[in-house]
Design an enzyme around this catalytic site. Structure first.
Site, PDB file in Angstrom:
ATOM      1  N   PRO A   9      30.125 -87.421-104.342  1.00 40.87           N
ATOM      2  CA  PRO A   9      29.859 -87.800-103.245  1.00 40.87           C
ATOM      3  C   PRO A   9      28.241 -88.518-103.076  1.00 40.87           C
ATOM      4  CG  PRO A   9      30.239 -85.499-102.960  1.00 40.87           C
ATOM      5  CD  PRO A   9      30.560 -85.936-104.316  1.00 40.87           C
ATOM      6  N   ASN A  10      28.231 -89.518-102.361  1.00 31.64           N
ATOM      7  CA  ASN A  10      26.800 -90.354-101.935  1.00 31.64           C
ATOM      8  C   ASN A  10      26.059 -90.676-103.113  1.00 31.64           C
ATOM      9  OD1 ASN A  10      27.052 -89.313 -99.197  1.00 31.64           O
ATOM     10  ND2 ASN A  10      26.891 -87.496-100.003  1.00 31.64           N
ATOM     11  N   ARG A  17      19.224 -94.402-101.228  1.00 33.83           N
ATOM     12  CA  ARG A  17      19.254 -92.803-100.727  1.00 33.83           C
ATOM     13  C   ARG A  17      18.069 -92.091-101.089  1.00 33.83           C
ATOM     14  NH1 ARG A  17      22.979 -88.351-103.358  1.00 33.83           N
ATOM     15  NH2 ARG A  17      22.594 -86.641-101.726  1.00 33.83           N
ATOM     16  N   TYR A  22      15.651 -89.040-105.351  1.00 41.26           N
ATOM     17  CA  TYR A  22      16.584 -89.736-106.313  1.00 41.26           C
ATOM     18  C   TYR A  22      16.292 -90.799-107.162  1.00 41.26           C
ATOM     19  CZ  TYR A  22      19.553 -86.277-103.843  1.00 41.26           C
ATOM     20  OH  TYR A  22      19.972 -85.075-103.418  1.00 41.26           O
ATOM     21  N   ASN A  73      28.298 -85.124-112.557  1.00 42.46           N
ATOM     22  CA  ASN A  73      27.276 -84.992-111.496  1.00 42.46           C
ATOM     23  C   ASN A  73      28.365 -84.883-110.092  1.00 42.46           C
ATOM     24  OD1 ASN A  73      25.561 -84.799-109.589  1.00 42.46           O
ATOM     25  ND2 ASN A  73      24.142 -86.580-110.273  1.00 42.46           N
ATOM     26  N   ALA A  76      26.854 -82.757-104.102  1.00 39.77           N
ATOM     27  CA  ALA A  76      26.812 -81.797-103.026  1.00 39.77           C
ATOM     28  C   ALA A  76      28.131 -80.831-103.642  1.00 39.77           C
ATOM     29  CB  ALA A  76      27.177 -82.078-101.760  1.00 39.77           C
ATOM     30  N   HIS A  79      27.860 -77.235-105.376  1.00 39.15           N
ATOM     31  CA  HIS A  79      27.451 -76.080-104.628  1.00 39.15           C
ATOM     32  C   HIS A  79      28.545 -75.488-103.833  1.00 39.15           C
ATOM     33  CE1 HIS A  79      23.765 -77.718-105.765  1.00 39.15           C
ATOM     34  NE2 HIS A  79      23.905 -78.743-104.967  1.00 39.15           N
ATOM     35  N   ASP A  86      37.723 -74.892-110.866  1.00 37.62           N
ATOM     36  CA  ASP A  86      39.166 -74.514-111.288  1.00 37.62           C
ATOM     37  C   ASP A  86      39.597 -75.825-112.330  1.00 37.62           C
ATOM     38  OD1 ASP A  86      39.097 -72.105-110.068  1.00 37.62           O
ATOM     39  OD2 ASP A  86      40.148 -72.596-108.783  1.00 37.62           O
ATOM     40  N   GLU A  97      27.182 -80.374-116.973  1.00 36.96           N
ATOM     41  CA  GLU A  97      26.771 -80.486-115.448  1.00 36.96           C
ATOM     42  C   GLU A  97      25.307 -81.396-115.627  1.00 36.96           C
ATOM     43  OE1 GLU A  97      26.391 -76.966-113.139  1.00 36.96           O
ATOM     44  OE2 GLU A  97      25.015 -77.892-111.815  1.00 36.96           O
ATOM     45  N   HIS A  99      22.291 -83.282-112.987  1.00 39.06           N
ATOM     46  CA  HIS A  99      21.784 -83.692-111.599  1.00 39.06           C
ATOM     47  C   HIS A  99      20.345 -84.431-112.092  1.00 39.06           C
ATOM     48  CE1 HIS A  99      24.390 -80.843-109.627  1.00 39.06           C
ATOM     49  NE2 HIS A  99      23.955 -79.992-110.634  1.00 39.06           N
ATOM     50  N   LEU A 100      20.382 -85.606-111.113  1.00 37.80           N
ATOM     51  CA  LEU A 100      19.142 -86.326-111.051  1.00 37.80           C
ATOM     52  C   LEU A 100      18.035 -85.453-110.968  1.00 37.80           C
ATOM     53  CD1 LEU A 100      21.009 -88.781-109.107  1.00 37.80           C
ATOM     54  CD2 LEU A 100      19.507 -89.673-111.075  1.00 37.80           C
ATOM     55  N   SER A 101      17.981 -84.638-109.791  1.00 42.11           N
ATOM     56  CA  SER A 101      16.718 -83.922-109.163  1.00 42.11           C
ATOM     57  C   SER A 101      16.990 -82.577-109.683  1.00 42.11           C
ATOM     58  CB  SER A 101      16.916 -83.980-107.642  1.00 42.11           C
ATOM     59  OG  SER A 101      18.271 -82.925-107.149  1.00 42.11           O
ATOM     60  N   ARG A 106      14.450 -77.086-105.193  1.00 44.18           N
ATOM     61  CA  ARG A 106      15.104 -77.634-103.946  1.00 44.18           C
ATOM     62  C   ARG A 106      15.408 -76.575-102.929  1.00 44.18           C
ATOM     63  NH1 ARG A 106      18.451 -82.768-104.513  1.00 44.18           N
ATOM     64  NH2 ARG A 106      17.776 -82.755-102.208  1.00 44.18           N
ATOM     65  N   ARG A 110      20.953 -75.200-102.946  1.00 40.50           N
ATOM     66  CA  ARG A 110      21.364 -76.127-104.091  1.00 40.50           C
ATOM     67  C   ARG A 110      21.116 -75.337-105.495  1.00 40.50           C
ATOM     68  NH1 ARG A 110      21.682 -81.424-101.934  1.00 40.50           N
ATOM     69  NH2 ARG A 110      20.190 -81.570-100.099  1.00 40.50           N
TER      70      ARG A 110
HETATM   71  C1  DQA Z   1      22.571 -83.979-106.890  1.00 41.06           C
HETATM   72  C2  DQA Z   1      21.807 -82.860-106.520  1.00 41.06           C
HETATM   73  C3  DQA Z   1      22.688 -82.107-105.191  1.00 41.06           C
HETATM   74  O1  DQA Z   1      22.445 -81.114-104.742  1.00 41.06           O
HETATM   75  C4  DQA Z   1      22.885 -83.347-104.110  1.00 41.06           C
HETATM   76  O2  DQA Z   1      23.905 -82.802-103.247  1.00 41.06           O
HETATM   77  C5  DQA Z   1      23.245 -84.714-104.891  1.00 41.06           C
HETATM   78  C6  DQA Z   1      22.732 -84.990-105.952  1.00 41.06           C
HETATM   79  C7  DQA Z   1      21.426 -84.893-107.896  1.00 41.06           C
HETATM   80  O3  DQA Z   1      21.920 -85.533-108.852  1.00 41.06           O
HETATM   81  O4  DQA Z   1      20.203 -84.382-108.071  1.00 41.06           O
HETATM   82  O5  DQA Z   1      24.170 -85.319-103.946  1.00 41.06           O
HETATM   83  O6  DQA Z   1      23.666 -83.750-107.768  1.00 41.06           O
END
Ligand code: DQA
Length: 142
Positions: A9-10, A17, A22, A73, A76, A79, A86, A97, A99-101, A106, A110
Site C-alpha cells: 500500500p501507498n 509521497r 522515500y 516491499n 505498512a 508491521h 502466513d 523483505e 524497504h526504501l527507508s 524510524r 516500524r
Molecule cells: C516502507 C516502510 C514502511 O514502514 C512504510 O509503511 C511504507 C514504506 C519502505 O519502503 O520504506 O509504506 O515499506
C-alpha cells in the site's frame, strides 16, 4: 529464472509521497531500472503493486511454482499482517523483505516486522537502490 516484485500500500504514490523519506523516484522508474537490470542478466521479472492486503496474499500464494524468488516491499502491512506472513510460509517461495527507508531508525511501530522471520533476508534503508540490491540477492538465492 523468474523473480516477482510485489509492492504494498501507498507505494503507487512514490515520487510525491514524503520525498524526504522515500525519495523522488517513482515506482514506474524503479520498475524500469529493474527491467533493464533483468534484461542484462537474462532474468524474467514481474512487478506488481496493490493497496489491498487480500490481493497481495493471493499473489504470494500464486507465486508458488511460478517464480523462483519473491522480492516483497509489504509497506505498512510489514508491521501488521499475519495474513501476509502466513502466505509467505504457505507458498514457500524464497522471499526477500525490502524497504526504501531504514525502518529500524524510524518510529517504534516500524521496528517490528511480522514477515521478517519467514523471509530469507531483509534489505532496508537504501532508497530505490534497495530494489536493485534485492534483485542481486534474489539471483544469488537460486
Ligand atoms: C516502507 C516502510 C514502511 O514502514 C512504510 O509503511 C511504507 C514504506 C519502505 O519502503 O520504506 O509504506 O515499506
Amino acid at each position: 529464472m523468474k523473480i516477482l516484485f510485489l509492492n504494498g500500500p501507498n507505494l503507487n504514490m512514490l515520487g510525491q509521497r514524503e520525498p524526504e523519506i522515500y525519495g523522488r523516484t517513482t515506482l514506474s522508474e524503479i520498475e524500469a531500472t529493474i527491467r533493464r537490470l533483468a534484461k542484462s542478466r537474462g532474468v524474467e521479472v514481474d512487478f506488481w503493486q496493490s493497496n489491498l492486503e487480500g490481493e497481495l496474499v493471493t499473489w504470494i500464494q500464486e507465486s508458488a511454482g511460478n517464480f523462483d524468488a519473491l522480492v516483497l516491499n509489504a509497506a505498512a502491512y510489514t508491521h501488521t499482517s499475519v495474513a501476509l506472513r502466513d502466505a509467505i510460509s504457505a507458498a514457500g517461495t524464497p522471499t526477500i523483505e525490502i524497504h526504501l527507508s531504514n525502518t529500524a531508525a524510524r518510529e517504534e511501530f516500524r521496528h517490528r516486522s511480522l514477515i521478517a522471520p519467514v523471509c530469507r533476508g531483509v534489505i532496508a534503508g537504501f532508497g530505490s537502490m534497495s530494489y536493485s540490491l534485492a534483485f542481486e540477492a534474489a539471483i544469488s538465492l537460486t
